[in-house]
Each structure stands twice: as structure tokens, then as C-alpha cells.
Design an enzyme around this catalytic site. Structure first.
Site, PDB file in Angstrom:
ATOM      1  N   HIS A 143       0.822  -1.212   0.000  1.00 34.52           N
ATOM      2  CA  HIS A 143       0.000   0.000   0.000  1.00 34.52           C
ATOM      3  C   HIS A 143       0.856   1.262   0.000  1.00 34.52           C
ATOM      4  O   HIS A 143       1.963   1.286   0.543  1.00 34.52           O
ATOM      5  CB  HIS A 143      -0.913   0.026   1.220  1.00 34.52           C
ATOM      6  CG  HIS A 143      -2.184  -0.740   1.029  1.00 34.52           C
ATOM      7  ND1 HIS A 143      -3.092  -0.445   0.043  1.00 34.52           N
ATOM      8  CD2 HIS A 143      -2.703  -1.796   1.716  1.00 34.52           C
ATOM      9  CE1 HIS A 143      -4.123  -1.276   0.128  1.00 34.52           C
ATOM     10  NE2 HIS A 143      -3.911  -2.113   1.133  1.00 34.52           N
ATOM     11  N   CYS A 205       0.267   1.607  -5.341  1.00 35.21           N
ATOM     12  CA  CYS A 205      -0.494   2.749  -5.835  1.00 35.21           C
ATOM     13  C   CYS A 205       0.429   3.959  -5.848  1.00 35.21           C
ATOM     14  O   CYS A 205       1.222   4.155  -4.942  1.00 35.21           O
ATOM     15  CB  CYS A 205      -1.687   3.044  -4.937  1.00 35.21           C
ATOM     16  SG  CYS A 205      -2.896   1.714  -4.886  1.00 35.21           S
TER      17      CYS A 205
END
Length: 240
Positions: A143, A205
Site C-alpha cells: 500500500h 499505488c
């Protein structure tokens, strides 16, 4: 007198209801204000605890954990919110299979088998079944939270030429970063194996907006394999 008493009771009831509504409203306001800081704090604490726990395990523990069933569906990965972060913090049902370190940007995390939400709340998850360290394209997902020191977030500052280290406590694999770029989430070819290659690919991301489609790709080429001696394992210990 009876009517007066009835009026007083209604007035007290009304006051209680208003008090409850004010307390509930105030609590909700506080949660909205402090939701993000609390979430980031929980992620930092849980990830740190998971890393320290993984550092104490042996190669045999990693091997047993790797044999456990895992989920490799990237589409099932959930965005980090306070609910699933708190759930992961309470459950702590994690099965590390190794460690990763990118010292140049202070990343020190456990490697976990698969892309389960609990895994990615605390560390890096393997993206394909049967991945083997030092072979093929060892792909890891993590993440990203913009401008934060947790999980894969610091990769936004990584530089070509710096090192990535992974270990299964049998060997330490050193990779040199050869490129990093931002790609659309549809460009999944970066995790594919190519014959004769010995690389690592970190995927995350690239923005703090959950619905934005971009991913950051960091690619490293294998440059060294050493035995996992105490000396070589020190690279996985953060020096604060």
C-alpha cells in the site's frame, strides 16, 4: 399539579434527547477529524510489530508459512480504512515468509504470502503463487499513502541505483534498482516472468486517491546472493 409534573417530565426527556444527540454529533465530528491520524498511527504500530515479530522467525518458520493457502487476487485488495486496519491490528493472524528492506528510503517490512488485506495492512504481499526468491520475477505489492513513512509509501522517493534486499533466512538476495515508473493499473505485464531474468518488482499505488488508476513500479536486478549470516541480516534491522 399532575399536568405540571407531566410537563416537567417531557422537558427532562427533551433535554436528555438533545444531550444524547449533541454527544453523538460531537463524537462523530471527532472521529471524522481524527480518523486519518488514528488510521496512520494504527498502521505504523501494527506494521512495526509485525516486522519485529517476523525478524525473530527462522527459515523453517518461513517455509511452513509459505505452504499455507493464500489469496492472489489483486482485485480483492481493499483500500486502507480505519475498519480493516483495526481488524488486522486485533487479529494479528499473519504468516511471514521473509523480510524486505530498502534502506535508502527506510522500508523494513515483513513479506507475506499472497494479497490478503491483512497482509497488505502490515507489509508486502507476494503477487503470484509459487514465487521463489532469487528466481524469475519476484513481484511484491504494498500500500501507498502519499508522503507517509509507512508500508510502500517511501517508494515515491526511491532512486535508481539503490538496493533492495529480501531474505528467507537461508539466503539474502540483493537487487539493484534499474528503473521506476508510474503506469496504469491495466499494465500487469510488469509482474510477468521472462525467461532467464532474475529480478524483483515492487508494485504500489502511485497516488493518495484510492480510485486513481496509477501504480508505481520499482524494478531491481539481482546482483548478489549471500548466506543469511548475522552480518548479512543486519540490513533488515532499521537503525534509528
Amino acid at each position: 399539579m399532575a399536568k405540571n409534573n407531566g410537563g416537567k417530565k417531557k422537558h427532562r426527556l427533551s433535554n436528555w434527547l438533545w444531550t444524547i444527540l449533541l454527544v453523538v454529533g460531537f463524537t462523530i465530528s471527532l472521529l471524522l477529524i481524527f480518523n486519518e491520524p488514528v488510521k496512520l498511527w494504527v498502521i505504523g504500530q501494527t506494521s512495526g510489530d509485525a516486522t519485529r515479530s517476523a525478524q525473530t522467525l527462522k527459515s523453517t518458520d518461513y517455509a511452513k508459512n509459505k505452504a499455507k493457502k493464500a489469496n492472489f487476487k489483486f482485485s480483492s485488495v481493499k483500500a486502507l480504512d480505519l475498519s480493516n486496519v483495526s481488524k488486522a491490528a486485533l487479529q494479528r493472524k499473519l504468516h511471514p515468509i521473509g523480510l524486505i528492506a530498502v534502506p535508502s528510503v527506510k522500508i523494513y517490512l515483513p513479506i507475506l504470502n499472497g494479497l490478503g488485506s491483512d497482509n497488505l495492512t502490515v507489509g508486502a504481499g507476494t503477487m503470484k503463487p509459487d514465487q521463489v526468491m532469487g528466481q524469475g520475477n519476484y513481484a511484491l505489492a504494498g500500500h501507498h499513502i502519499h508522503k507517509q513513512p509507512t508500508l510502500f509509501s517511501p517508494l515515491e522517493n526511491v532512486k535508481v541505483g539503490k538496493k533492495i534486499y529480501i531474505t528467507d533466512k537461508k539466503k539474502v538476495y540483493t537487487y539493484k534498482i534499474v528503473f521506476e515508473k508510474v503506469v496504469d493499473k491495466s499494465q500487469v505485464q510488469y509482474i510477468d516472468d521472462s525467461q532467464g531474468s532474475h529480478i524483483i518488482t515492487l508494485v504500489t499505488c502511485a497516488a493518495d486517491q484510492i480510485l486513481q488508476p496509477e501504480r508505481q513500479i520499482v524494478r531491481g536486478k539481482l546482483v548478489k546472493v549471500t548466506n543469511a549470516s548475522d552480518k548479512h541480516l543486519r540490513v533488515f534491522m532499521e537503525n534509528k
